[in-house]
Design a protein around this motif. Structure first.
Motif, PDB file in Angstrom:
ATOM      1  N   ASP A   1       0.830  -1.205   0.000  1.00  0.00           N
ATOM      2  CA  ASP A   1       0.000   0.000   0.000  1.00  0.00           C
ATOM      3  C   ASP A   1       0.867   1.258   0.000  1.00  0.00           C
ATOM      4  O   ASP A   1       0.583   2.226  -0.689  1.00  0.00           O
TER       5      ASP A   1
ATOM      6  N   SER B   1       1.753   4.081  -3.170  1.00  0.00           N
ATOM      7  CA  SER B   1       1.160   5.388  -2.887  1.00  0.00           C
ATOM      8  C   SER B   1       1.924   6.568  -3.465  1.00  0.00           C
ATOM      9  O   SER B   1       1.435   7.688  -3.442  1.00  0.00           O
TER      10      SER B   1
ATOM     11  N   ASN C   1       0.196   5.311 -10.899  1.00  0.00           N
ATOM     12  CA  ASN C   1      -1.231   4.988 -10.919  1.00  0.00           C
ATOM     13  C   ASN C   1      -2.016   5.971 -11.788  1.00  0.00           C
ATOM     14  O   ASN C   1      -2.918   5.579 -12.532  1.00  0.00           O
TER      15      ASN C   1
ATOM     16  N   ASN D   1      -8.763   4.942  -8.479  1.00  0.00           N
ATOM     17  CA  ASN D   1      -9.218   3.956  -7.497  1.00  0.00           C
ATOM     18  C   ASN D   1      -9.359   2.568  -8.123  1.00  0.00           C
ATOM     19  O   ASN D   1      -9.044   1.554  -7.483  1.00  0.00           O
TER      20      ASN D   1
ATOM     21  N   LYS E   1      -5.897   1.144  -8.439  1.00  0.00           N
ATOM     22  CA  LYS E   1      -5.441   0.646  -7.138  1.00  0.00           C
ATOM     23  C   LYS E   1      -6.079  -0.699  -6.805  1.00  0.00           C
ATOM     24  O   LYS E   1      -5.422  -1.585  -6.253  1.00  0.00           O
TER      25      LYS E   1
ATOM     26  N   GLN F   1      -4.016  -4.160  -6.164  1.00  0.00           N
ATOM     27  CA  GLN F   1      -4.180  -4.970  -4.954  1.00  0.00           C
ATOM     28  C   GLN F   1      -4.555  -6.406  -5.302  1.00  0.00           C
ATOM     29  O   GLN F   1      -4.068  -7.358  -4.677  1.00  0.00           O
TER      30      GLN F   1
END
Length: 206
Positions: free
Chosen positions: A67, A71, A166, A178, A181, A185
């Motif tokens: 994470d 970021s 990202n 989002n 992301k 994940q």
């Protein structure tokens, strides 16, 4: 020159003070965060350089969570940095490394490079990393890892391996950050890989 925000996390006091002085001198916006408070993960990653202190990169580089690595951009300070440690940091998704006693000039140059989407490592370390990647075969294990990902996840993975952020991936695929992301994940969970650098390393020849 527009500098990114700098995030301080578990840094020795003298280094923190030096970084604050450099920030003030260059009019860089700085933010100080509690290491246990991860609200900074929600901020605009285009405006973020996270600064780490690792006592031993050989032992601790892989412990930074996916994470955090996902970021933003990352600069590491260590008591000692050798070529092997730098290559390891590159493979784990970091963008630059400096010794704790680095000069003001070196710190400024590192921040400028990382802010400009360039790596800040020694030539020897980057050569070693590149040579190691070239020696990686397109193995059955890579094929197995790809088989567990969806087509969209594979597209995201390809762009990660190209070094895109990202935001850049979102623009390229016309999806939200989002959603990017979420795909990342899912890739981490399915492949059991914990950082962007490791993904790039594992899939360099795919």
């Amino acid at each position: 020159m527009i500098f990114s925000d700098i995030f301080f996390k578990q840094l020795p006091d003298p280094l923190s003070q030096q970084l604050f002085q450099i920030s003030a001198l260059l009019n860089i916006k700085t933010v100080c965060n509690d290491p246990l408070n991860f609200k900074w993960l929600e901020t605009d990653e285009k405006q973020k350089i996270l600064i780490h202190y690792l006592e031993d990169p050989h032992q601790h580089a892989a412990l930074i969570s996916s994470d955090i690595i996902a970021s933003g951009k990352h600069l590491v300070f260590c008591p000692h940095v050798d070529t092997e440690a730098e290559a390891l940091l590159i493979s784990n998704g970091f963008h630059g490394a400096l010794k704790v006693n680095a000069s003001v000039v070196d710190i400024i140059e590192a921040l400028k490079s990382i802010d400009s989407n360039k790596l800040y490592f020694s030539h020897d370390a980057m050569s070693r990393y590149i040579q190691t990647r070239k020696r990686q075969p397109n193995t059955q294990r890579q094929a197995e890892l790809l088989s567990v990902t969806t087509k969209k996840e594979q597209q995201v993975l390809t762009l990660i391996c190209q070094g895109m952020s990202n935001d850049q991936i979102a623009d390229n695929l016309s999806i939200s950050v989002n959603t990017v992301k979420m795909h990342i994940q899912n890739i981490f969970k399915k492949t059991k890989i914990s950082s962007r650098g490791q993904l790039s390393y594992a899939f360099a020849q795919v």
